[in-house]
Design a protein around this motif. Structure first.
Motif, short mmCIF file in Angstrom:
data_model
loop_
_atom_site.label_atom_id
_atom_site.label_comp_id
_atom_site.label_asym_id
_atom_site.label_seq_id
_atom_site.Cartn_x
_atom_site.Cartn_y
_atom_site.Cartn_z
N VAL A 86 -2.37 11.71 -84.43
CA VAL A 86 -1.93 12.51 -83.30
C VAL A 86 -2.22 11.71 -82.04
CG1 VAL A 86 -2.36 14.60 -81.94
CG2 VAL A 86 -2.26 14.73 -84.43
N LEU A 87 -1.23 11.53 -81.19
CA LEU A 87 -1.39 10.69 -80.01
C LEU A 87 -1.99 11.47 -78.84
CD1 LEU A 87 1.95 8.67 -80.02
CD2 LEU A 87 -0.15 8.28 -81.30
N LEU A 88 -2.92 10.84 -78.16
CA LEU A 88 -3.39 11.30 -76.86
C LEU A 88 -2.77 10.35 -75.84
CD1 LEU A 88 -7.22 11.94 -77.40
CD2 LEU A 88 -5.56 13.63 -76.68
N ILE A 89 -1.72 10.77 -75.16
CA ILE A 89 -1.03 9.85 -74.26
C ILE A 89 -1.51 10.07 -72.83
CG2 ILE A 89 0.97 9.70 -75.77
CD1 ILE A 89 2.50 11.40 -73.71
N GLU A 90 -1.71 8.97 -72.11
CA GLU A 90 -2.24 9.04 -70.75
C GLU A 90 -1.59 7.95 -69.91
OE1 GLU A 90 -6.44 8.22 -70.70
OE2 GLU A 90 -6.27 6.78 -72.35
N THR A 91 -1.83 8.02 -68.61
CA THR A 91 -1.24 7.05 -67.70
C THR A 91 -2.11 6.92 -66.45
OG1 THR A 91 0.69 6.51 -66.34
CG2 THR A 91 0.21 8.83 -66.63
N GLY A 92 -2.07 5.74 -65.86
CA GLY A 92 -2.70 5.52 -64.57
C GLY A 92 -1.67 5.36 -63.46
N ALA B 249 0.93 6.42 -60.60
CA ALA B 249 1.10 7.53 -59.66
C ALA B 249 2.32 8.36 -60.02
CB ALA B 249 1.23 6.99 -58.24
N HIS B 250 3.34 7.70 -60.57
CA HIS B 250 4.53 8.41 -61.03
C HIS B 250 4.29 8.80 -62.50
CE1 HIS B 250 8.48 9.83 -60.38
NE2 HIS B 250 9.15 8.87 -60.98
N ALA B 251 3.33 9.70 -62.67
CA ALA B 251 2.76 9.96 -63.99
C ALA B 251 3.73 10.63 -64.95
CB ALA B 251 1.50 10.82 -63.85
N MET B 252 4.40 11.70 -64.51
CA MET B 252 5.26 12.42 -65.43
C MET B 252 6.36 11.51 -65.96
SD MET B 252 7.62 15.83 -65.02
CE MET B 252 9.16 14.94 -64.90
N ALA B 253 6.92 10.67 -65.09
CA ALA B 253 8.00 9.79 -65.51
C ALA B 253 7.52 8.78 -66.55
CB ALA B 253 8.59 9.07 -64.31
N GLU B 254 6.32 8.25 -66.36
CA GLU B 254 5.81 7.27 -67.32
C GLU B 254 5.52 7.93 -68.67
OE1 GLU B 254 3.50 3.81 -66.23
OE2 GLU B 254 1.90 4.52 -67.56
N LEU B 255 4.94 9.12 -68.65
CA LEU B 255 4.67 9.83 -69.90
C LEU B 255 5.98 10.22 -70.58
CD1 LEU B 255 1.69 12.09 -68.79
CD2 LEU B 255 1.59 9.98 -70.15
N ARG B 256 6.96 10.62 -69.80
CA ARG B 256 8.28 10.94 -70.36
C ARG B 256 8.90 9.71 -71.00
NH1 ARG B 256 12.22 13.68 -66.23
NH2 ARG B 256 11.83 11.72 -65.14
N ILE C 233 -0.60 14.97 -77.76
CA ILE C 233 -1.37 15.73 -76.78
C ILE C 233 -1.25 15.01 -75.44
CG2 ILE C 233 -3.62 16.65 -76.12
CD1 ILE C 233 -2.60 17.86 -78.70
N ILE C 234 -0.86 15.74 -74.39
CA ILE C 234 -0.73 15.15 -73.06
C ILE C 234 -2.11 15.14 -72.40
CG2 ILE C 234 0.36 15.36 -70.79
CD1 ILE C 234 2.53 17.10 -72.28
N LEU C 235 -2.59 13.97 -72.05
CA LEU C 235 -3.90 13.81 -71.40
C LEU C 235 -3.70 13.40 -69.95
CD1 LEU C 235 -6.94 13.42 -71.17
CD2 LEU C 235 -6.73 11.25 -72.39
N ARG C 236 -4.15 14.25 -69.03
CA ARG C 236 -4.08 13.91 -67.61
C ARG C 236 -5.45 14.05 -66.98
NH1 ARG C 236 -2.45 11.31 -64.97
NH2 ARG C 236 -1.60 12.26 -63.11
N SER C 237 -5.87 13.03 -66.27
CA SER C 237 -7.13 13.04 -65.54
C SER C 237 -6.83 12.87 -64.06
CB SER C 237 -8.05 11.92 -66.03
OG SER C 237 -8.40 12.11 -67.37
N PHE C 238 -7.57 13.58 -63.22
CA PHE C 238 -7.36 13.52 -61.78
C PHE C 238 -8.70 13.27 -61.09
CE2 PHE C 238 -4.14 16.32 -63.54
CZ PHE C 238 -2.98 15.87 -62.95
N ASP C 239 -8.64 12.74 -59.88
CA ASP C 239 -9.83 12.70 -59.05
C ASP C 239 -10.32 14.14 -58.87
OD1 ASP C 239 -9.70 9.95 -58.70
OD2 ASP C 239 -8.40 10.13 -56.96
N LEU C 240 -11.58 14.28 -58.50
CA LEU C 240 -12.14 15.61 -58.30
C LEU C 240 -11.38 16.29 -57.16
CD1 LEU C 240 -14.28 17.51 -59.35
CD2 LEU C 240 -15.86 16.60 -57.63
N LEU C 241 -10.64 17.36 -57.50
CA LEU C 241 -9.77 18.04 -56.55
C LEU C 241 -10.16 19.50 -56.41
CD1 LEU C 241 -6.34 16.74 -57.94
CD2 LEU C 241 -7.47 15.94 -55.86
N PRO C 242 -9.83 20.13 -55.31
CA PRO C 242 -9.99 21.59 -55.23
C PRO C 242 -9.18 22.25 -56.34
CG PRO C 242 -9.48 20.66 -53.07
CD PRO C 242 -9.29 19.56 -54.07
N ASP C 243 -9.63 23.41 -56.80
CA ASP C 243 -8.97 24.08 -57.92
C ASP C 243 -7.48 24.26 -57.70
OD1 ASP C 243 -11.29 24.20 -59.33
OD2 ASP C 243 -11.61 26.36 -59.10
N ASP C 244 -7.10 24.73 -56.51
CA ASP C 244 -5.69 25.03 -56.29
C ASP C 244 -4.84 23.76 -56.29
OD1 ASP C 244 -6.80 24.16 -53.92
OD2 ASP C 244 -5.92 25.72 -52.67
#
Length: 678
Positions: free
Chosen positions: A472-478, A480-487, A503-514
């Motif tokens: 099962v793949l955990l796919i990720e990207t660094g 900035a145009h993340a959705m396009a690269e994962l697509r 499984i789509i793996l996305r990591s972000f900098d620490l951001l406000p919840d919203d």
């Protein structure tokens, strides 16, 4: 094994400039007062007042709050001639106080009001589903001649407005709503994106026949899949039939409130913005309208410098998926991932040291000491990734553990714990789990060139994945145009006929919840809407420096967001969904208060969809996807719906929620809420 690309699915369905490089769609300019719209200008923000339009002072004060929150266009409902006339007073007072923001008259059912408003404000919005048609939910078998006769009738009714707009320099939005398609359109095209597009094109053809082009188009729906498909199809049809490239107004109707409303809006709007579609945005929340503009601005601002920030991705000559219909990518089942299983949620606890039983509450798993049992709520994660910090206790049956491969090699229980391998480990190790192995993959490992030599490392990796039914793949990207690269990576798997789940793996900098909710909903939801993805993991890579209580709170928010994205993309229903309109001057009760009251009584009904509409304009049509509806029909009077059929009319508001619950009970869909404490 030699991989052979599958070219049988190649489709000529172009709806954007590029599927791999951010490029905003080129449009004509539309003049709306002093704030022009189109691709030569920034993407604009708009919202809509909720005050009674006859309350001049209240409308002015609310408009000012909206403008100061970032609103560049203010829309105001004009349900009758008197409200249309009062737009003049509102406009004069705003101008007197130094606010030149263009005003938009929102019209339903009343052409006369539209014709008056077009002389007074900068733009009118008409809904082709009810501007010249009456909706009675009747199926009519039109002959070609009778259908053409209806089109001629619409033409005669619509031409006066077009001429007035042309004379006064007034802009127009032809705004189709999924829930208010006319009986005529439904009879010919059904409840489909094509029906939505054709509904708008009928009116657009009349405008172009009269050489009137100051037009904006929209295709709104509460169902994000339908909404995205309709906008894409609209762009394709405009190009195919030789229309001008009109700007697009983006929005998800009746998105709801709070987190759910924001996530749902981002799934729909963000998916289109990723592909360069959209020139103005309205986020429809059941909240005060001044709270909408900052959400829209957060979505839009991600693309201000996207062209400069993105890393190159190999172009896609042909899309292997159908962009105008939903089809889930074909995968084989691995344990409970892929195949016909709902998408799974993986909670990333790899940064949590000294894991305790109570730490799992934030991902929906509760240990009850007295009966010595685990309980799980509707947002219980399916897997927990603990990395190099495996759980020192037995996990509940509903939660499976993933660890890094070196830890898995040392674990005593190699059956109930699953390894995650880096791509090089996957290729080199001899020992793997017998049924499920997670493999971390990025597109940069694979060039995607279909003519590669069979010894190319990327092709070797793809070949190994295809040959291993446990992977099962955990796919990720660094990127900035993340959705396009994962697509792009998904497309590569499809063209090579690789059916391993992802499984789509996305990591972000620490951001406000919203902000996290909006970014994650865009990047992951945009893939899920196209049937790409068998699960979500929101990575905790950037939260390691937090103290444990704060870290657990962040991870709980990640888990809740992941489930919200799956629900908003219509791929996994885990909680009650509220399709509630954002309120306007037509609303017959306090929408925020009523929505909160209904939510309090019904939010345990997993998978049920309840529409809460302030007036008959927004119901029953706008809540087309709802199982039940609560619609204002008069002062203190509520109509209750089952689907689109009215069941009880003129129920006193003080009894309406009880009557709604009784209706749900009659259908066998009511369950009693569990006691507090889990």
């Amino acid at each position: 094994m030699i991989l052979v690309p599958d070219t049988s699915l190649q489709l000529n369905t172009r709806y954007c400039n590029s599927l791999t490089s951010y490029s905003r769609r080129k449009t004509i300019d539309v003049q709306i007062g002093d704030v022009p719209l189109g691709s030569n200008f920034p993407i604009r923000v708009q919202s809509m007042t909720t005050i009674d339009t006859m309350d001049t002072q209240g409308s002015v004060e609310q408009s000012i709050r909206m403008i100061e929150a970032g609103c560049e266009y203010v829309r105001i409902t004009a349900p009758s001639m008197k409200e249309a006339q009062n737009l003049e007073n509102i406009r004069k007072e705003l101008r007197k106080r130094g606010y030149n923001t263009p005003l938009i008259a929102d019209i339903h059912f009343t052409p006369n009001a539209a014709e008056l408003a077009a002389r007074l404000v900068e733009k009118v919005r008409v809904n082709p589903g009810n501007y010249a048609d009456k909706k009675r939910f009747e199926v009519i078998d039109y002959t070609e001649s009778s259908y053409q006769a209806e089109l001629e009738r619409i033409r005669e009714r619509f031409i006066p407005l077009v001429k007035i707009c042309k004379e006064y320099g007034t802009a127009m939005r032809i705004g189709t709503n999924h829930g208010s398609l006319s009986d005529r359109i439904l009879s010919r095209y059904g409840d489909t994106p094509l029906g939505m597009v054709e509904s708008a094109l009928e009116f657009l053809r009349i405008c172009e026949d009269l050489s009137y082009y100051n037009i904006v188009l929209s295709m709104k729906a509460s169902n994000t899949q339908v909404m995205v498909q309709a906008y894409r199809l609209l762009v394709q049809k405009l190009d195919e039939e030789g229309f001008k490239a009109y700007p697009l107004h983006l929005g998800v109707t009746e998105a709801g409130e709070a987190e759910d409303g924001r996530i749902k809006s981002a799934v729909g709007i963000g998916t289109l913005l990723e592909d360069g579609l959209g020139d103005t945005v309205r986020v429809s929340l059941t909240e005060e309208p001044e709270l909408e503009a900052p959400v829209a601005r957060t979505l839009i601002d991600r693309y201000t410098h996207r062209e400069a920030q993105q890393k190159p991705i190999l172009p896609i000559e042909h899309s292997p998926i159908h962009p105008f219909q939903y089809f889930r990518r074909k995968t084989h089942e691995v344990v409970n991932i892929g195949g016909h299983n709902v998408p799974r949620v993986v909670a990333d606890y790899s940064r949590v040291e000294n894991l305790q039983i109570e730490d799992l509450k934030g991902i929906g798993h509760f240990y009850l000491p007295l009966p010595d049992k685990w309980r799980m709520n509707d947002l219980g994660a399916d897997y927990i990734y603990t990395g190099i910090h495996p759980a020192p206790f037995m996990l509940p049956n509903g939660l499976k553990e993933i660890v890094d491969y070196p830890i898995w090699q040392q674990t005593a229980d190699k059956v109930n714990t699953f390894p995650v391998l880096e791509n090089y480990e996957f290729l080199d190790v001899n020992e793997k789990h017998l049924t499920l192995n997670f493999v971390r993959v990025q597109l940069l490992y694979i060039t995607g060139d279909q003519n590669l030599n069979q010894s190319d490392p990327g092709l070797v990796l793809l070949t190994a994945i295809k040959a291993d039914p446990t992977a099962v793949l955990l796919i990720e990207t660094g990127n900035a145009h993340a959705m396009a690269e994962l697509r792009r990576l998904f497309f590569l798997l499809i063209t090579h006929q690789i059916t391993n789940p992802v499984i789509i793996l996305r990591s972000f900098d620490l951001l406000p919840d919203d902000t996290l909710q909006l970014y994650a909903a865009t990047d992951c939801g945009g893939l899920l809407i196209d049937g790409l993805g068998d699960g979500i993991m929101l990575g905790a890579d950037y939260v390691a420096e937090l103290e444990k209580p704060k870290l657990l709170k962040v991870l709980s928010s990640y888990n809740q967001t992941a489930f919200g994205i799956l629900q908003a993309a219509r791929t996994r229903m885990s909680k009650t969904e509220y399709i509630s309109c954002p309120s306007c001057g037509r609303t017959l009760f306090d929408l925020q208060e009523t929505t909160a009251m209904i939510r309090k009584r019904t939010d345990h009904l997993k998978g049920i969809k309840i529409g809460i509409m302030g007036c008959i304009v927004n119901g029953p049509g706008e809540m087309a996807d709802a199982d039940y509806g609560y619609v204002g029909v008069g002062k203190g009077k509520i109509a209750l719906y089952r689907g689109q059929n009215v069941i009880k009319k003129a129920v006193p508001a003080e009894h309406a929620v009880d009557e709604l619950i009784e209706l749900i009970r009659e259908d066998g869909n009511w369950i009693e809420p569990e006691a507090e404490g889990i």
